[in-house]
Design an enzyme around this catalytic site. Structure first.
Site, PDB file in Angstrom:
ATOM      1  N   LYS A 222     -61.029  14.747 -21.973  1.00  0.00           N
ATOM      2  CA  LYS A 222     -61.449  14.638 -20.651  1.00  0.00           C
ATOM      3  C   LYS A 222     -62.732  15.445 -20.679  1.00  0.00           C
ATOM      4  CE  LYS A 222     -57.159  14.589 -18.063  1.00  0.00           C
ATOM      5  NZ  LYS A 222     -56.207  15.154 -17.004  1.00  0.00           N
ATOM      6  N   ARG A 256     -49.835  15.893 -23.306  1.00  0.00           N
ATOM      7  CA  ARG A 256     -50.101  14.358 -22.902  1.00  0.00           C
ATOM      8  C   ARG A 256     -51.313  13.922 -23.511  1.00  0.00           C
ATOM      9  NH1 ARG A 256     -52.870  11.242 -19.067  1.00  0.00           N
ATOM     10  NH2 ARG A 256     -51.735   9.586 -18.389  1.00  0.00           N
TER      11      ARG A 256
END
Length: 275
Positions: A222, A256
């Site tokens: 991210k 995840r």
């Protein structure tokens, strides 16, 4: 013991599990457009399962900041044939569907998925909570304010962690009233949060144990990682492993990720060090 019921199978989350990401979108920030053919999809699923993924999270709607909005019909066209194809080749697979739409949730579960992962925690579809209650499947609720298109305009908090906890407590109360049993919380790294706020959230992740529910963390490649280090998402695997390790030490139950092997290694090392 934290466990959830997927297709009649109890999954024990007291030992952390990995959720592999399969984006069926052309514009996701890291792997958009990578899996185009049925064969590409099956090969990636097989790889993630062989590396130790317990869940495969399939998404047909890109939720990156300012992502293009697509119709419900287009999302279904991307998802349902892929779910059918995957389930026919891997009948025991535990598929989570990344959607905020109740109709997509219904169709996905009817075609073999077993979990709903909702970035909006019911706020983008008023029928979602009732649908999940009817389906009686595990439901991931994430913290986000607004929509993927405008969420980064909503980053003003007096006390970030306190406000995220309150957000979850209200959602949990509503869902429990409807009889939803299996809930999983996702603090929403990268959603309605600045870079500094993301790291504040990570540093205080252990406080979410107060809600006594499994925690899912989505830190994989991210922007909070690659922007901090001034690198590209493609170069952020090491940063992801470091962030996942911190999350595990602070109580994360599900990682995840795009890279299953490395996440499994982080879990093994953290578990071995917990004497």
């Amino acid at each position: 013991m934290k466990s959830i019921n997927c297709k009649g199978k109890l999954v024990d989350l007291s030992s952390p599990k990995v959720m592999g990401i399969l984006n069926l979108t052309p514009d996701s920030f890291y792997d958009g457009g990578k899996y185009k053919s049925d064969n590409d999809i099956l090969k990636q699923v097989e790889l993630m399962l062989s590396q130790g993924a317990t869940f495969i999270d399939i998404g047909g709607y890109s939720s990156r900041p300012k992502a293009k909005h697509i119709s419900e019909e287009e999302e279904l066209i991307r998802l349902i044939p892929a779910i059918n194809n995957i389930v026919s080749h891997f009948p025991e697979i535990l598929i989570s569907v990344d959607t905020f739409r109740s109709k997509v949730a219904l169709e996905s579960i009817a075609n073999g998925a077993c979990m709903i992962n909702d970035i909006s925690a019911g706020s983008m579809d008023e029928n979602m909570f009732a649908t999940v209650a009817k389906l009686q499947v595990p439901y991931v609720i994430m913290h986000m304010l607004g929509t993927p298109q405008n969420m980064q305009n909503n980053t003003l908090y007096k006390d970030l962690v306190k406000e995220v906890l309150f957000y979850f407590s209200e959602k949990i109360h509503e869902l429990r009233k409807l009889g939803v049993n299996d809930l999983i919380l996702d603090p929403g790294f990268g959603f309605s949060k600045t870079l500094d706020q993301n790291f504040e959230l990570l540093s205080k992740l252990e406080l979410f144990a107060f809600l006594d529910l499994p925690i899912l963390t989505g830190l994989s490649r991210k922007s909070m990682l690659y922007k901090l280090l001034d690198i590209k998402p493609q170069e952020a695997l090491n940063a992801t492993s470091v962030a996942n390790t911190i999350a595990l030490q602070k109580g994360s139950n599900i990682l995840r990720v795009h890279d299953v092997k490395e996440a499994m290694e982080a879990i093994r090392i953290v578990e071995k060090s917990n004497f």
